[in-house]
Motif scaffolding. Structure first.
Motif, PDB file in Angstrom:
ATOM      1  N   PRO A   1       0.810  -1.233   0.000  1.00 40.40           N
ATOM      2  CA  PRO A   1       0.000   0.000   0.000  1.00 40.40           C
ATOM      3  C   PRO A   1       0.834   1.270   0.000  1.00 40.40           C
ATOM      4  CG  PRO A   1      -0.865  -1.596   1.574  1.00 40.40           C
ATOM      5  CD  PRO A   1       0.450  -2.131   1.112  1.00 40.40           C
ATOM      6  N   ALA A   2       1.986   1.242   0.658  1.00 44.12           N
ATOM      7  CA  ALA A   2       2.818   2.441   0.725  1.00 44.12           C
ATOM      8  C   ALA A   2       3.371   2.805  -0.648  1.00 44.12           C
ATOM      9  CB  ALA A   2       3.962   2.232   1.716  1.00 44.12           C
ATOM     10  N   ARG A   3       3.848   1.812  -1.406  1.00 40.65           N
ATOM     11  CA  ARG A   3       4.380   2.079  -2.744  1.00 40.65           C
ATOM     12  C   ARG A   3       3.265   2.583  -3.666  1.00 40.65           C
ATOM     13  NH1 ARG A   3       9.344  -0.670  -3.828  1.00 40.65           N
ATOM     14  NH2 ARG A   3       9.231   0.108  -5.978  1.00 40.65           N
ATOM     15  N   ALA A   4       2.106   1.964  -3.562  1.00 40.44           N
ATOM     16  CA  ALA A   4       0.980   2.391  -4.400  1.00 40.44           C
ATOM     17  C   ALA A   4       0.596   3.828  -4.086  1.00 40.44           C
ATOM     18  CB  ALA A   4      -0.211   1.465  -4.199  1.00 40.44           C
ATOM     19  N   SER A   5       0.579   4.170  -2.811  1.00 35.76           N
ATOM     20  CA  SER A   5       0.215   5.522  -2.396  1.00 35.76           C
ATOM     21  C   SER A   5       1.201   6.534  -2.951  1.00 35.76           C
ATOM     22  CB  SER A   5       0.171   5.591  -0.874  1.00 35.76           C
ATOM     23  OG  SER A   5      -0.163   6.874  -0.418  1.00 35.76           O
ATOM     24  N   ARG A   6       2.484   6.248  -2.838  1.00 40.49           N
ATOM     25  CA  ARG A   6       3.501   7.171  -3.348  1.00 40.49           C
ATOM     26  C   ARG A   6       3.384   7.317  -4.865  1.00 40.49           C
ATOM     27  NH1 ARG A   6       6.760   4.328   0.383  1.00 40.49           N
ATOM     28  NH2 ARG A   6       7.852   3.210  -1.285  1.00 40.49           N
ATOM     29  N   TYR A   7       3.106   6.215  -5.533  1.00 38.85           N
ATOM     30  CA  TYR A   7       2.948   6.283  -6.983  1.00 38.85           C
ATOM     31  C   TYR A   7       1.789   7.204  -7.353  1.00 38.85           C
ATOM     32  CZ  TYR A   7       1.337   5.210 -11.637  1.00 38.85           C
ATOM     33  OH  TYR A   7       0.892   5.347 -12.924  1.00 38.85           O
ATOM     34  N   VAL A   8       0.647   7.052  -6.686  1.00 35.75           N
ATOM     35  CA  VAL A   8      -0.533   7.846  -7.038  1.00 35.75           C
ATOM     36  C   VAL A   8      -0.282   9.333  -6.780  1.00 35.75           C
ATOM     37  CG1 VAL A   8      -2.959   8.278  -6.517  1.00 35.75           C
ATOM     38  CG2 VAL A   8      -2.121   5.931  -6.668  1.00 35.75           C
ATOM     39  N   ILE A   9       0.424   9.657  -5.717  1.00 35.95           N
ATOM     40  CA  ILE A   9       0.734  11.067  -5.453  1.00 35.95           C
ATOM     41  C   ILE A   9       1.563  11.635  -6.605  1.00 35.95           C
ATOM     42  CG2 ILE A   9       1.964  12.650  -3.923  1.00 35.95           C
ATOM     43  CD1 ILE A   9       1.263  10.670  -1.622  1.00 35.95           C
TER      44      ILE A   9
END
Length: 567
Positions: free
Chosen positions: A171-179
């Protein structure tokens, strides 16, 4: 019956729900009578299950070079089917071969403008989806790279599914990607290349990353004030979810007169982000409806659902107690309003009755709990409201909820819900998840393998292959005799096949079902087919019994094809 329902982002959990494939949208299982009738079909997973056909499943995951100008559809479809079987039957041995797809199937320049481009993209999207659901965290770097690649050269819906796979694993990598994606995206009105909303990515931004996300979201929301209304609402709603000071200001607006402001046009999106902390209670109560003809049913649906979500989070602290008091006062006041109390009124809807009494039951109202349970127990209801009531009874952990949900699931294998959108979207599958979460070792929820709703039955297989609860075999074989006619070909056949994920555990129950002469010949021979697929040592004597009982129908003939030869 009139229904005005809201399709609310955030009300329905993602994961494997209604998501049969990362690169296509079809049922996991078709009609086995069309494919399982030859001896060689004993090597097919969809004929004999994952244990006996495991070698074939793994072999089908081997994909050679795909070259332009050739038709690879049969080979590619077989591989994608194997990836799906690995996911739903939880075959972790498939992981190494699936990892290879991420790298070996990368398109190159010669694949442009050829169908092989889609074949390779589909395989890689399927691999990401499968690896995520098999829990392979070592695949995260490859999936991160694939999400970035799909952003510019892939198909939008594959990008969205691959991003969801990343969010499941990391989830952390996905969140950073979306930002980062939000920061470099200028056109929110246009879909992703090939289809798919860019805005759907916003749900993957974590609260933990609010400091990095909020400046980007505030800038974009300001830009879209006079741009794309829907984007503006979704960006503002995401800010509400991530930014507590902004959320507090919005709550004040929701409690005042906000007609003519940006919030009036975005209320649905914004209210859907409330219900995560006690301070949200008052704003949600205000939007439960009206006692006259002007009730906004869409907003009321969202508000009830978010109140119920809030109740699942309340603890024994002072803030939670204050929220319970606000909720109780607001709900009791509305208990005489026409949408829940006057059957003759245009606002009355049974699903509101379910939501209203679930909310009161969740804060300790015994009378409402009795009314909620009565709705679950109503054998005549086919609207879906009984399922909605069962879902929230389970989510709220009401005493006795699993027993009632089990009875509802068992009697519903022969029915369909008339409502399947809005608050009813995937309600059977969601109820299954709530049941399995509340009582993971209670095998009664496995009866939903028989459900005629494909989302529910396939989700049941997904859960069964991972938890293997005791009593699952008996729950399914006990309910199966109620299914009649052509439904046996899909519901019973596929439910019995799903039980093979437990190996030979269900063999005694299936044999007992076959030997029960009070059961219809269709169900008996459907059981016989899987008995043969599981290579029971008594298969040949069962064939003799089938001949004596004159029930050597099509499933029995398939059983003969799948069994070892009898002397």
């Amino acid at each position: 019956m009139r229904l005005v329902l809201a399709c609310v982002v955030g009300l329905v959990a993602h994961d494997a729900h209604g998501h049969y494939s990362a690169s296509r949208s079809t049922r996991l299982r078709g009609d086995r009578h069309l494919i399982c009738y030859r001896a060689e079909d004993a090597a097919r997973v969809d004929c004999v299950g994952p244990h006996r056909a495991r070698a074939t499943l793994l072999a089908n995951l081997t994909v050679g070079e795909l070259v332009p100008g050739k038709n690879h559809s049969l080979h590619v479809d077989r591989a994608r089917d194997a990836a799906l079987d690995a996911v739903y039957f939880s075959v972790r041995e498939a992981i190494p071969k699936l990892r290879l797809w991420l790298t070996t199937q990368r398109p190159d320049a010669r694949d442009e403008n050829d169908h092989v481009m889609f074949d390779k993209q589909a395989l890689r999207a399927e691999a990401a989806y499968a690896l995520a659901h098999l829990g392979d965290v070592t695949s995260v770097p490859g999936i991160v790279a694939l999400v970035g690649e799909f952003e510019t050269t892939g198909t939008g819906f594959m990008w969205g599914d691959t991003l969801a796979a990343l969010a499941k694993l990391d989830p952390a990598r996905a969140s950073r990607y979306v930002i980062g994606f939000a920061g470099r995206t200028t056109d929110w009105r246009t879909s992703m290349r090939g289809g798919g909303s860019k805005l759907a990515a916003l749900e993957h931004i974590r609260v933990e990353d609010a400091a990095a996300a909020l400046p980007v979201l505030a800038r974009l929301a300001k830009r879209e004030e006079t741009g794309y209304d829907h984007a503006h609402c979704e960006l503002q709603a995401t800010r509400v979810r991530l930014d507590e000071p902004f959320r507090a200001d919005v709550r004040k607006q929701l409690l005042g007169h906000y007609s003519g402001t940006w919030l009036a046009g975005c209320a649905n999106s914004v209210i859907a982000q409330l219900g995560v902390m006690p301070a949200d209670a008052e704003a949600l109560v205000r939007h439960l409806g009206r006692d006259d003809q002007g009730m906004d049913m869409g907003v009321a649906n969202i508000s009830y659902s978010r109140i119920l979500e809030l109740e699942t989070k309340l603890d024994g602290g002072a803030a939670s107690e204050a929220a319970r008091k606000i909720l109780r006062q607001g709900l009791v006041k509305r208990s005489t309003w026409p949408h829940v109390a006057d059957l003759s009124h245009r606002n009355y809807e049974l699903h509101f009755v379910a939501l209203h009494h679930a909310a009161l039951a969740g804060i300790g109202d015994a009378g409402s709990r009795s009314k909620l349970f009565a709705l679950i127990d109503d054998a005549k209801d086919v609207s879906g409201s009984a399922w909605l009531a069962a879902y929230w009874a389970l989510r709220l952990r009401l005493p006795g909820a699993p027993d009632r949900a089990a009875a509802l699931a068992a009697r519903s294998v022969t029915t369909r819900n008339t409502n399947r959108s809005g608050v009813f979207e995937r309600i059977r599958g969601r109820t299954l998840d709530a049941f399995a979460d509340a009582a993971p070792s209670d095998g009664r929820w496995a009866v939903m393998l028989l459900d005629g709703d494909a989302d529910a039955s396939e989700r049941a297989l997904y859960r069964l292959s991972r938890s293997k609860p005791a009593g699952a075999c008996e729950a399914v074989t006990r309910a199966a005799p109620a299914i009649a006619g052509s439904s046996v070909m899909t519901q019973t056949d596929n439910a019995f096949l799903a039980l093979t994920t437990l190996g030979t555990t269900c063999l005694p129950a299936l044999e007992q079902l076959f030997l029960d002469r009070t059961v219809t010949k269709e169900v008996r021979t459907s059981a016989l087919e899987i008995v043969a697929a599981l290579e029971s040592p008594r298969t040949c004597s069962h064939f003799v019994q089938a001949q004596r009982d004159r029930i050597f129908t099509a499933p029995a003939l398939r059983a003969a094809a799948l069994a070892k030869p009898c002397n």
